[in-house]
Every structure is written in structure tokens, then in C-alpha cells.
Write an enzyme that holds these catalytic residues in place. Structure first.
Site, mmCIF file in Angstrom:
data_model
loop_
_atom_site.group_PDB
_atom_site.id
_atom_site.type_symbol
_atom_site.label_atom_id
_atom_site.label_comp_id
_atom_site.label_asym_id
_atom_site.label_seq_id
_atom_site.Cartn_x
_atom_site.Cartn_y
_atom_site.Cartn_z
ATOM 1 C CB CYS A 94 -97.507 26.260 95.929
ATOM 2 S SG CYS A 94 -97.779 24.824 94.883
ATOM 3 C CD GLU A 144 -100.475 26.057 92.363
ATOM 4 O OE1 GLU A 144 -100.459 26.730 93.431
ATOM 5 O OE2 GLU A 144 -99.549 25.351 91.989
#
Length: 464
Positions: free
Chosen positions: A268, A234
Site C-alpha cells: 500500500c 487502511e
């Protein structure tokens, strides 16, 4: 591998003081931890799913009961305003409890249709020892995405947390201990980068779940190369929002600006670029500027602060360089940094900034910023917005604001992204798969699908 203990120091972005000191694990510590993980997993794998669920729920109870201490540590380790820090405790509880309860469905044996003289089914089995490498920006939410389903599936877990947030690993360990998790099923190590790489290469690790930078993901892939183990990555994002002419502008402004500046933009899936239909562009910008001017930049341990420092001075320097690059190429800065008294070069305290007259030749519109800045660009059509949203090396989330849901879905079908939002952003629903495309990584966490990478299928073909 480090043979003797070295000291790791965590500097608080609040005042640059040393907030935490921890000894890095020695080679003996690493060996003992991995060996214990292997032995513990073999026993844990035979514990019923119901027993695992009970222990994991008790862990969440113990974690939530300690929310004040956890919030204060978050504030000092990574600079989140204290008024928001408890939110991550609630977020962990939501995700963890969902994934615990989803295990029955996710791990259920698949019974195939009857076939004369045969019995066939597919079971999901644990992988073994899972190595979780977690970042500092949402230190509990990012790590729990893998920890809970790994343990619920019968794996053991070794957690390596960021050097910026080492106490998070210890808080999770303490909560599992209070819940009665058998010794060795969940452990943590404070490691250097080199030793983290060595652990990934160790044959006792059966899966790596990494959240962090593209460079870090490249290291993980390289270290695991040739081992034939699963790797979940990720990584970064440059997440776009598109505001159509028919959008509820008040809602779009409030949501996009919060999505861009919450946690000082250090997410993110933060909104890092906004495309607005030309017919509502001026209104959107005017209202966004008014909202951003209301942020209170300050020490995060001050209850009135709504915008804390970024994690370190180098991160602030990077965002400032992006802003300067954009302005040098014609961008217009709408926020007077002088209105934010703590904004000072050479510190992690950074005023929010909103830029217009931007384009994709500017770093701020193509590089991940991970800070309190957003560019707003005028577009003339859905087609132009779609092209610009896809014009990125990243693809984590994308958002469209509109009252025409069918039109929004049609746009979403054309976007290169892992998660598509309509009229919201910057949120992880644990029932939905969390995944990315392009340089945002590969693999999946959360939802029932999040269990697939943390288990292996085993087929039973029985002739009667």
C-alpha cells in the site's frame, strides 16, 4: 450467514495449484466464536498489563521460532521470493514488541491538576471484541498492527484473514496458544465476503480494523453504519517520491526502485510514481533502468529469484492494461519484457516496467497499480512537484530525496499525506503513527496513538 460449511481454496501464484483448502465458518461457528470472544474479554480485561505483556512477548517468541515454516507458507500463498519471506517475521517481531512496550505509556491514567475539593482523572478502557480484517500482501505486518494493541488494551480479537493467506491466521493463533493466552481472547474465522459483512453488523463486535481496498473499506463503512462503533480503515495508496536536483542520486535510485518493486510492488505504501528535477532526470532514469534490468523474475521458491509473480493473473492483467494505456498515450517503456523469460500473458508472472514521458492523464499515474511498474515524470520546480504529488485521490506516504533537510520539511508541510519521508520510503516505524488521508483511509495504528481507537476514555469526577 452460511448455514453449512463451504470450501475455500487458495491457489498458489507459483504454479496455480491449490495450496490450501479450508472450510468456511458456518453460522454456528460464527455465533460460538463471537460469544466466546465476549465472555473471554470480560475476564481478560481484569488481567494486569504486566501479565498481558508477558504473554504477548511469549507469543512473539513462539512465532519467531517457527520462521522457516512461516516463510515457506508466505512464498507459496502469495508469491514472495523465499529469500525475503523471513523478513516479515522479523518485521512482526519489531512492531509487536514496540507496541507491547508502549502500552504502559499509551494506557496510563491521565491525572489532572489538583482542584480544591475535587479529584479528577481519565482512564482508558477496553472496547470489547475487536474484529480485524487483514489482507494478503503483508499478511502478518498489517494484522499485527491492530491485534497486539487490541489485546494489550484488554480487548478480545477475532481475525478474518484473506482467502489468499488463511494459514497466517492459524500461525498467529498457534503462537498465542503456545504463549498461554486464555481461550477466546484471540480467535480466527475463515469467512466469505457476505459473512464478513454479517460479522461487522453483529452487536457483539465493538470495533472493526480493516486493511484492504477502497471498495472493501466502503463495504465496512456501510455494514457498520448505524452501529456507532469505531472503524479503522487502511486502504490504498499511489505514493509519490520527489527527487530534487541536490539529491544523492545513487541513494535515491536504489531507494526508490526498491520501494517500487519490492514484493512485486504489492504494498500500500510502495512508490508508484516518481517526480525528478529536470537537471538530474536523465541520470536518474538511466541508473534506474540499469537497476531494474538486474531483477531476476522467477519462481519465488527459487533462492535466486528477486522478483516473484504478482498474486494472481487478474492482477497482472490489470498492470499490463495500465502499461498499454500509457504507451498508447505516448509513454516510453524502458524495459524489454522479452528479457524476462517467465513474463507471459495469462499468468501472474510479470516483468518489471519503468515508464517515462508520462502524465496524469494516464491510468498508471493515477490508479493504484499494486504491481511492478512505476512512472517517472520530469519536473521543473518544488512547486510543480508538490502540486503533482497532491494530485491524487490517495494520501498514505510521500517521499522527498534531497540534501537540504529544511527544504524537504517545508515541502512535507504542504503535502497531503499520512507519513512524510526524507531520503527513505516504504517503511513503517512502529513508533510513528500510521495513518492516511483522502481515499487512503482514516484512523491510526502503531505508536502510542494507535491505542486510542482501541480504547475509550472514561472520566472520573470525584467531589471529596
Amino acid at each position: 450467514m452460511t448455514s453449512k460449511r463451504q470450501l475455500q481454496q487458495t491457489y498458489s501464484p507459483i504454479d496455480n495449484s491449490v495450496y490450501v483448502e479450508r472450510a468456511l465458518a458456518s453460522s454456528e461457528d460464527v455465533n460460538d466464536t463471537l460469544q466466546k470472544a465476549v465472555v473471554a474479554q470480560a475476564n481478560w480485561d481484569h488481567i494486569t498489563l504486566q501479565e498481558r505483556a508477558a504473554i504477548c512477548h511469549q507469543m512473539v517468541d513462539a512465532f519467531v521460532a517457527n520462521e522457516d515454516e512461516i516463510a515457506n507458507e508466505l512464498c507459496w500463498m502469495m508469491g514472495r521470493p523465499i529469500q525475503y519471506a523471513r523478513g516479515e517475521v522479523a518485521g512482526l517481531a519489531e512492531r509487536a514488541r514496540y507496541m507491547i512496550d508502549a502500552a504502559d505509556e499509551a494506557l496510563a491514567t491521565i491525572q489532572l491538576p489538583e482542584k480544591t475539593g475535587l479529584r479528577r482523572y481519565i482512564k482508558r478502557e477496553a472496547l470489547g471484541a475487536v474484529f480485524v480484517v487483514a489482507p494478503w500482501n503483508y499478511p502478518y505486518l498489517t494484522s499485527i498492527n491492530a491485534i497486539i494493541p487490541a489485546i494489550m488494551a484488554g480487548n478480545s480479537v477475532v481475525l478474518k484473514h484473506s482467502a489468499q493467506t488463511p494459514l497466517c491466521a492459524e500461525q498467529l493463533f498457534n503462537a498465542f496458544q503456545k504463549a498461554g493466552l486464555p481461550d477466546g481472547v484471540f480467535q480466527y474465522l475463515h469467512l466469505s465476503h457476505a459473512d464478513t459483512e454479517a460479522v461487522i453488523k453483529d452487536s457483539r463486535i465493538d470495533y472493526v480494523a480493516f486493511t484492504g481496498s477502497v471498495a472493501g473499506g466502503t463495504m465496512v463503512e456501510s455494514a457498520s453504519c448505524g452501529r456507532f462503533i469505531g472503524v479503522g480503515l487502511e486502504l490504498g495508496g499511489k505514493d509519490p517520491a520527489y527527487v530534487r536536483a541536490d539529491a544523492d542520486i545513487e541513494h535515491a535510485v536504489a531507494t526508490c526502485i526498491d520501494g517500487a518493486f519490492f514484493n512485486s510492488g504489492q504494498s500500500c505504501c510502495a512508490i508508484e510514481r516518481i517526480y525528478v528535477d529536470s537537471r538530474v532526470f536523465d541520470e536518474f532514469v538511466r541508473k534506474s533502468v540499469d537497476l531494474v534490468k538486474g531483477y531476476q523474475l522467477g519462481r519465488p521458491d527459487d533462492a535466486n529469484t528477486t522478483l516473484g509473480p504478482v498474486v494472481k493473473t487478474s492482477a497482472a492483467d490489470f498492470v499490463r492494461s495500465q502499461v498499454q494505456d500509457a504507451i498508447s498515450k505516448g509513454a516510453i517503456a524502458h524495459i524489454n519484457t522479452g528479457d524476462f523469460l517467465l513474463d507471459e500473458v495469462g499468468t501472474p508472472y510479470l516483468a518489471p516496467q519503468l515508464l517515462t514521458n508520462v502524465n496524469h492523464q494516464m491510468r498508471v499515474m493515477i490508479e493504484e497499480s499494486f504491481g511492478p511498474v512505476v512512472g517517472i515524470m520530469k519536473v521543473e520546480s518544488d512547486e510543480e512537484a508538490i502540486w503533482l504529488m497532491n494530485d491524487s485521490e490517495f494520501g498514505l506516504t510521500a517521499s522527498v530525496f534531497t540534501q537540504d533537510i529544511d527544504a524537504a520539511i517545508a515541502i512535507g508541510e504542504q503535502l497531503e499525506t499520512g507519513t512524510f519521508f526524507v531520503n527513505r520510503c516504504d517503511y513503517l516505524d512502529p513508533a510513528l503513527a500510521w495513518t492516511g488521508v483522502k481515499n487512503s483511509g482514516r484512523g491510526c495504528t502503531l505508536s502510542t496513538l494507535g491505542y486510542e481507537a482501541l480504547t475509550r476514555p472514561k472520566s472520573f469526577h470525584i467531589k471529596l
